[in-house]
Design an enzyme around this catalytic site. Structure first.
Site, PDB file in Angstrom:
ATOM      1  CG  ASP A  90      -1.865   1.119   1.278  1.00 51.15           C
ATOM      2  OD1 ASP A  90      -1.853   1.948   0.339  1.00 51.15           O
ATOM      3  OD2 ASP A  90      -2.648   1.189   2.243  1.00 51.15           O
ATOM      4  CG  ASP A  91       4.423   3.566  -2.360  1.00 48.78           C
ATOM      5  OD1 ASP A  91       4.205   4.630  -2.971  1.00 48.78           O
ATOM      6  OD2 ASP A  91       5.462   3.374  -1.711  1.00 48.78           O
ATOM      7  CE  LYS A  92      -3.683   5.045   1.067  1.00 44.91           C
ATOM      8  NZ  LYS A  92      -3.121   4.100   2.056  1.00 44.91           N
ATOM      9  CG  LEU A  93       3.950   4.791  -7.127  1.00 40.83           C
ATOM     10  CD1 LEU A  93       5.221   4.984  -6.312  1.00 40.83           C
ATOM     11  CD2 LEU A  93       4.134   3.582  -8.052  1.00 40.83           C
ATOM     12  CB  ILE A 116      -2.533   0.712  -3.180  1.00 46.78           C
ATOM     13  CG1 ILE A 116      -3.201  -0.620  -2.794  1.00 46.78           C
ATOM     14  CG2 ILE A 116      -3.550   1.865  -3.166  1.00 46.78           C
ATOM     15  CD1 ILE A 116      -3.884  -0.630  -1.435  1.00 46.78           C
TER      16      ILE A 116
END
Ligand code: BMP
Length: 258
Positions: A90-93, A116
């Site tokens: 879950d990096d929210k790149l 993510i």
């Protein structure tokens, strides 16, 4: 920029197969913090081993990777795989393309099966190489469409006018269309906003799963989110901080497939 990639990625097959085997649509969120690296690894492994028969994937947050370090993160991903569970980062790149590619390549080399991403960086010069890398290596990409925190309404819920003749439309609807267009494997929509889940479900093709955090500690309920169209339930603290994680996960798992 037309994409429309069909829904047969290895990532999707693996999470669906784990879900069928374990009769669960629960994804365990691990945000490990507060002890030494070795203790965190022990805690993480114990949580995975206790909950593995009742979940369909693990999601590691950035706190986990930062606090564990790369090698112990690799071990935790391997524990997930030993239990036949895909592991999502879950990096929210959401950086420029070169940096996005370097980050996602490092995560995939570490063993992660999916990532993510934040759609705000856009396609060109942003997320394009992440999707290409994921699609050529059987990894999954999951796009934030509407977050679960209260302030998410300030951005995901804002009305956007895209040109002088255009009608105002909610930002999250545009993000859902992007998830579709880009060939995403999943869309994150807060499960504590069932009415939004329903609207996003109507926008997405069926192959794109809705991943819903915001259950339990953040107020959402598995059954309400599921009835609205959520496919998977990302649950952290209600399980990891429970005095009996096994019992807690079993309850969520039963609800997730009822
Ligand atoms: P918890 O069940 O403890 O509230 O954890 C939810 C998990 O889902 C956290 O790891 C958080 O980073 C993630 N998450 C979220 O809560 N809301 C979102 O909109 C997107 C998330 O990835």
């Amino acid at each position: 920029m037309k994409r429309h990639v069909e829904s047969n990625s290895a990532f999707r097959e693996n999470i669906l197969s784990a879900s069928k085997n374990n009769f669960s649509r629960v994804i365990l969120a691990l945000d490990l913090q507060g002890s030494s690296q070795s203790q965190l690894l022990r805690n993480g492994k114990k949580l995975i081993e206790k909950t593995a028969p009742y979940i369909c994937a693990i999601k590691l947050g950035r706190p986990t990777v930062l606090n564990l370090g790369m090698e112990k993160t690799r071990t935790l991903i391997a524990t997930s795989h030993t239990n036949e569970l895909p592991c999502i980062i879950d990096d929210k790149l959401g950086d420029i393309d070169d940096v996005n590619l370097a980050i996602s390549r490092a995560y995939f080399e570490l063993g992660f099966d999916g990532i993510i991403v934040n759609p705000i960086a856009g396609w060109k010069g942003g997320l394009e190489p992440v999707f290409t890398l994921a699609q050529t290596t059987g990894r999954g990409v999951i796009v934030l469409v509407y977050m679960s925190n209260p302030g998410a309404s300030e951005v995901y819920g804002q009305l956007v006018v895209r040109n002088s003749r255009g009608k105002p439309r909610p930002q999250y609807v545009i993000f859902a269309e992007k998830a579709d267009l880009w060939g995403a494997d999943g869309a994150v929509v807060g499960g504590n906003r069932p009415e939004i889940v329903k609207k996003v479900r109507e926008k997405l093709r069926n192959g794109i799963h809705i991943y819903s955090p915001g259950i339990g500690t953040q107020g959402g309920e598995v059954l309400r989110a599921s009835n609205a169209g959520s496919d998977f339930f990302i649950i952290g603290r209600s399980i990891t901080r429970s005095s009996d994680p096994e019992h807690a996960v079993q309850k969520f798992a039963r609800q997730s497939v009822s």
